[in-house]
Design a protein around this motif. Structure first.
Motif: not given
Ligand code: ASP
Ligand code: MG
Length: 453
Positions: A227-256
Motif C-alpha cells: 500500500x503506497x501512501x504519503x506516510x512512512x508507515x505506521x508509527x509508535x504514536x501520532x507524530x503531531x502529538x509525540x514528535x519522537x514517534x518512530x516507525x513500527x517495522x512490523x505490526x500484528x494485524x490485531x494490533x493494527x
C-alpha cells in the motif's frame, strides 16, 4: 506475484505518477499487479458535485466537472504529450467527463441522488486515474495493460458499499490477470470500483482501494500487498502529538486493528483482512520516500508488550450506579439498551459491584441518554475526558509493562481503566487536557526517548 496499490496522493498528478512508475519498475521481477486510487481529491470533488446537482446547483456542479476534466487533461498532457496514444486517451477522458456532465444534469432534473447514480459518478475518479496511469507507465517503458475493474471486482448491488463476491473475483482475476502476467505485462486496474454480475458499476465504499488491492491479492494468493501512501508507515504514536514517534517495522494485524479505532488513518485494517487472513503480508510504504522500509502488517509480527500508543480527547464518561447495594441481574443489559436505543456507540466499559462506567465519543444524544439512565440508578457525567491507549500483544502477560504504564502516569488523575478481552489494549481515561503529556510520558517510558511533557 505482488499487488502494488497507489493511494490518491501517490497518483495526484504527473509527478507522482512518474514516481509510481519507477516504484513499479523496481518490482518487475516480482510480477506486480497495480491498483490505483483516483487522483488525490477527485472522489471528494465527484461526490460534492453530485450533491450540488441534486440540490439544484447545476452551474456549480458543471463547473466542478469542467475543473476535473481540465485537471485530468493537464496531467495527461504533462505525461503523454507527443505520444501517439495521447489523442485517443484524451478522447476517452473526454467521454468520461461528458457522461459525468450528463449524470449531473440527470441528478439536477431528479432533484435527488440515488446510490446507484453516486457510484456511477464516484467510479469516474478511479477509472480515469487507471487510464492515465496505464498510458503513463507505457510511455515510461513499462508493458502496462489496463484491466477494467468492473470485470474483476464482482460485487452485489449494495451501491456505495457493495459487497465483493470472493469466489467470482477469484475466477475473474485468474482469467483476466494471470494471462497478462504470463505475458510479462503489468496489469493496471482501478481500485474502489466494482461491477455487478450485470456489469452495473458499483463502489466498495470510501477508502475502498485498499480493499480492492487486498481482494485481488487474496484471490490470486499474492506474495505481498504493498500500500503506497504519503506516510512512512505506521508509527509508535501520532507524530503531531509525540514528535519522537518512530516507525513500527512490523505490526500484528490485531494490533493494527486496535489502533485504527483511534483514528490512526493510515489504512483501515478491515480493508486488508481478506489478504491477511490468507497469510499474505501487507506493507505500507511512502511513495515520497520509496527507499524507506515501511511497516509490515501480518499475523506473525514479533510480540512486544507495547507496539504503539494512541489517544484522543473529547471523550465523555457516563457512570451509572444502581440504587440497590448489589449489582442486579439484568442491570448491565438495561444500561446498554439505553445507549443502543439512542444509537450511541459505547467505547470503553468498566464495571464494579454496584456501578457501570462507559465512555462515548458522540455526546449529541447525551441529555436523552441520561434521562433514561436515571430510571436505572444514579447517573454522573464527566465531560472533557481523554483516552490513552497502549496496544501490544505481550501487554497482558508482562507484569512489568502494566507497572511501567501506571508509573509513567504518576501524578495524573486516572478516571477509568480497562484491559481488553484480547489483552492487547490497555485503555486509560485521563483528563482531556492531559492526553498529550500522558502520551509523551508513556512513549518515553516504553520507547526510551523521554521528553519533558
Ligand atoms: N478514491 C476513493 C476514496 O477517496 C477510494 C480510495 O482512494 O481508496 O474514498
Ligand atoms: Mg485512500
Amino acid at each position: 506475484m505482488i499487488v502494488v496499490k497507489f493511494g490518491g496522493t501517490s497518483v495526484a498528478g504527473a509527478g507522482p505518477i512518474t514516481a509510481a512508475a519507477e516504484i513499479v519498475r523496481g518490482r518487475l521481477a516480482r510480477e506486480p499487479i497495480v491498483v490505483v486510487s483516483a487522483l488525490g481529491g477527485a472522489t471528494n470533488a465527484l461526490l460534492g458535485l453530485a450533491a450540488q446537482a441534486a440540490e439544484g446547483q447545476l452551474i456549480a456542479a458543471l463547473s466542478a466537472v469542467a475543473q476535473l476534466r481540465e485537471r485530468h487533461r493537464r496531467e495527461g498532457e504533462a505525461l503523454l504529450a507527443g505520444e501517439a496514444a495521447w489523442p485517443a486517451v484524451r478522447a476517452e477522458l473526454d467521454a468520461h467527463f461528458d457522461e459525468l456532465a450528463r449524470l449531473a444534469e440527470a441528478l439536477h432534473t431528479l432533484g435527488f441522488t440515488t446510490p446507484r447514480a453516486l457510484d456511477a459518478i464516484a467510479a469516474k475518479g478511479e477509472l480515469c486515474s487507471a487510464l492515465l496511469c496505464t498510458h503513463a507507465f507505457r510511455r515510461l517503458g513499462l508493458a502496462a495493460e489496463l484491466v477494467d475493474a468492473r470485470d474483476v471486482m464482482i460485487t452485489d448491488d449494495a451501491f456505495t458499499k457493495a459487497v465483493p463476491q470472493p469466489d467470482e473475483i477469484a475466477e475473474s482475476a485468474r482469467a483476466r490477470l494471470l494471462p497478462l502476467l504470463r505475458d510479462g505485462r503489468v496489469p493496471v486496474m482501478a481500485g474502489f470500483v466494482g461491477g455487478t454480475r450485470q456489469r452495473v458499476t458499483t463502489t466498495l465504499g470510501r477508502g475502498g482501494s485498499d480493499y480492492s488491492a487486498s481482494l485481488v491479492g487474496a484471490a490470486l494468493q499474492a506474495d505481498a500487498i504493498e500500500i503506497w501512501t504519503d506516510v512512512d508507515g505506521m508509527l509508535t504514536a501520532d507524530p503531531r502529538v509525540v514528535p519522537e514517534a518512530r516507525l513500527i517495522p512490523a505490526i500484528r494485524f490485531d494490533e493494527a486493528a486496535e489502533l485504527a479505532s483511534f483514528g490512526a488513518k493510515v489504512l483501515h485494517p478491515s480493508t486488508i483482512a481478506p489478504a491477511v487472513r490468507k497469510g499474505i503480508p501487507v506493507f505500507v510504504f511512502n511513495s515520497r520516500h520509496p527507499q524507506g522500509t515501511g511497516t509490515r502488517i501480518a499475523f506473525d509480527a514479533p510480540v512486544r508488550a507495547v507496539t504503539a500508543l494512541a489517544g484522543k480527547a473529547g471523550v465523555t464518561i457516563v457512570k451509572v450506579r444502581t440504587g440497590r447495594m448489589l449489582f442486579a441481574l439484568g442491570f448491565a443489559r438495561r444500561v446498554f439498551e439505553v445507549f443502543e436505543r439512542h444509537r450511541t456507540a459505547v467505547d470503553v466499559v468498566a464495571t464494579s459491584e454496584v456501578s457501570i462506567s462507559v465512555t462515548i465519543d458522540d455526546a449529541t444524544r447525551l441529555d436523552a441518554i441520561v434521562s433514561d439512565l436515571r430510571e436505572l440508578g444514579d447517573v454522573a457525567v464527566e465531560r472533557q475526558r481523554g483516552i490513552v491507549s497502549l496496544v501490544g500483544t505481550g501487554l497482558a502477560d508482562d507484569a512489568g509493562a502494566m507497572a511501567t504504564a501506571l508509573g509513567a502516569l504518576e501524578g495524573l488523575r486516572v478516571h477509568m481503566l480497562s484491559l481488553s478481552a484480547t489483552g492487547i489494549n490497555l485503555t486509560i481515561l485521563v483528563d482531556g487536557d492531559q492526553v498529550t503529556p500522558a502520551l509523551r510520558r508513556l512513549h518515553g517510558a516504553f520507547f526510551g526517548t523521554a521528553v519533558p511533557a
